[in-house]
Design a protein around this motif. Structure first.
Motif, mmCIF file in Angstrom:
data_model
loop_
_atom_site.group_PDB
_atom_site.id
_atom_site.type_symbol
_atom_site.label_atom_id
_atom_site.label_comp_id
_atom_site.label_asym_id
_atom_site.label_seq_id
_atom_site.Cartn_x
_atom_site.Cartn_y
_atom_site.Cartn_z
ATOM 1 N N ILE A 28 -5.138 3.814 -3.823
ATOM 2 C CA ILE A 28 -5.245 2.540 -3.512
ATOM 3 C C ILE A 28 -6.531 2.015 -4.110
ATOM 4 O O ILE A 28 -7.230 2.779 -3.107
ATOM 5 C CB ILE A 28 -5.143 2.472 -1.889
ATOM 6 N N LEU A 61 1.192 -1.113 0.377
ATOM 7 C CA LEU A 61 -0.317 0.189 0.104
ATOM 8 C C LEU A 61 0.814 1.077 -0.194
ATOM 9 O O LEU A 61 0.480 2.430 -0.617
ATOM 10 C CB LEU A 61 -0.981 -0.011 1.629
ATOM 11 N N ALA A 106 -5.647 0.673 4.979
ATOM 12 C CA ALA A 106 -5.355 2.360 3.643
ATOM 13 C C ALA A 106 -5.792 3.900 4.259
ATOM 14 O O ALA A 106 -5.046 4.623 3.690
ATOM 15 C CB ALA A 106 -6.528 1.527 2.514
#
Length: 324
Positions: A186, A176, A232
């Protein structure tokens, strides 16, 4: 107890462990087939060899007071490329180790053995391996049940281990971070699945801490359980312009598990000291300063590298041993 053999010590986890063993004044020897490496330049005693080469490995075991066993085909996709080879390296070699070595053993397993379960899991929780990788690790654990062995079921690792070893960019925190830098976006599929995360250097600390203890058995090692979607957003704290796209369609990886490391905390005072934010910053620094030339190179992914070099690796690194 001074002589420590690190089998698979040239890799991502082995680099961190080897450094800490040296700092702790152990005599360290690395035994490794250099599966992903072209060279091993760390200033430490080194023996080039395959874990299935019993004649070559046995003298190294005779030298060692303790063995840290890291050698394995790691990852679900990488293991599926050649199931027979995976079983030979991941479980059969450990069976041989159990039959031929009576000293201290520190063995790396994986929290993947728990599969998909919707509760926090401890070492007594039922296992549910969903991949060949998890299945072979679970089988290997059984061979060490009656040995002087500690088995660490590792969470998903992240961060940078040392200055020499190959960096893995196929681990979720590292993935990520790189995508945030390269793509500025992402895409999260599902996102509700949990992973127990742990910095690679915290693995090294747990290993070195227990080289000379009398603790035995299975121990979960993780810093914290994190939802992929939450991870994330944590990455976005380091890349403010990052766009996060969410798709309800579940990702093909069906693993979803949370683990407790309380047994390790109670037994030997395990405490993670390296945060997820620290790991993100380590990777961010490397990519922003262009210290990794080709972020898309297959060598940073176990599955991609083994797939691309499959025929070459089978002929040069493995067939010689299989024919012996």
């Amino acid at each position: 107890m001074k002589n420590v053999l690190v089998v698979g010590g040239a890799g991502y986890v082995g680099g961190a462990i080897t450094d800490l063993l040296l700092d702790s004044n152990y005599n360290v020897r690395v035994y490794d087939a250099l599966l992903y490496e072209d060279s091993f330049r760390k200033p430490v005693d080194f023996v080039y060899g395959d874990v299935r080469d019993a004649d070559k490995l046995k003298p190294q075991l005779d030298w060692a007071d303790a063995v840290v066993w890291l050698a394995a085909i790691v990852g679900d996709g990488a293991c599926q490329l050649n199931p027979q080879l995976t079983k030979s390296i991941n479980q059969d070699s450990v069976s041989w180790l159990a039959d031929n070595y009576d000293g201290r053993i520190i063995f790396m397993s994986t929290c993947s053995v728990y599969g998909a379960q919707d509760k926090e899991l401890d070492e007594n929780s039922p296992t549910n391996p969903l991949s060949l990788y998890a299945e072979t690790k679970l089988n290997a654990e059984k061979f060490l049940k009656h040995k002087n062995a500690m088995i660490f079921r590792l969470g998903t690792l992240f961060g940078v281990g040392d200055l020499y070893s190959r960096i893995r960019l196929d681990l979720v925190v590292n993935i990520l971070t790189v995508r945030a830098y390269v793509e500025g976006q992402i895409n999260v599929f599902g996102g509700d699945q949990f992973r127990p995360l742990l910095h690679v250097k915290d693995v090294a600390r747990a290993v070195v801490q227990n080289i000379e203890t009398e603790h035995k058995g299975i121990f979960n090692l993780a810093r914290q359980n994190v939802r992929i979607m939450d991870l994330a957003y944590q990455v976005r704290m380091h890349f403010p312009d990052l766009i996060i796209e969410h798709t309800d369609m579940p990702f093909q990886d069906t693993r979803n598990y949370r683990v407790s490391a309380q047994k390790a905390k109670d037994t030997f005072g395990f405490k993670s000291v390296h945060s997820i934010d620290e790991g993100i910053e380590e990777l961010k620094y490397l990519v922003e300063t262009k210290r990794i030339k080709d972020l898309k190179s297959p060598r940073y992914s176990n599955q991609a590298y083994l797939k691309e070099h499959y025929n070459e690796l089978m002929s040069e690194k493995f067939k010689e041993v299989e024919a012996a």
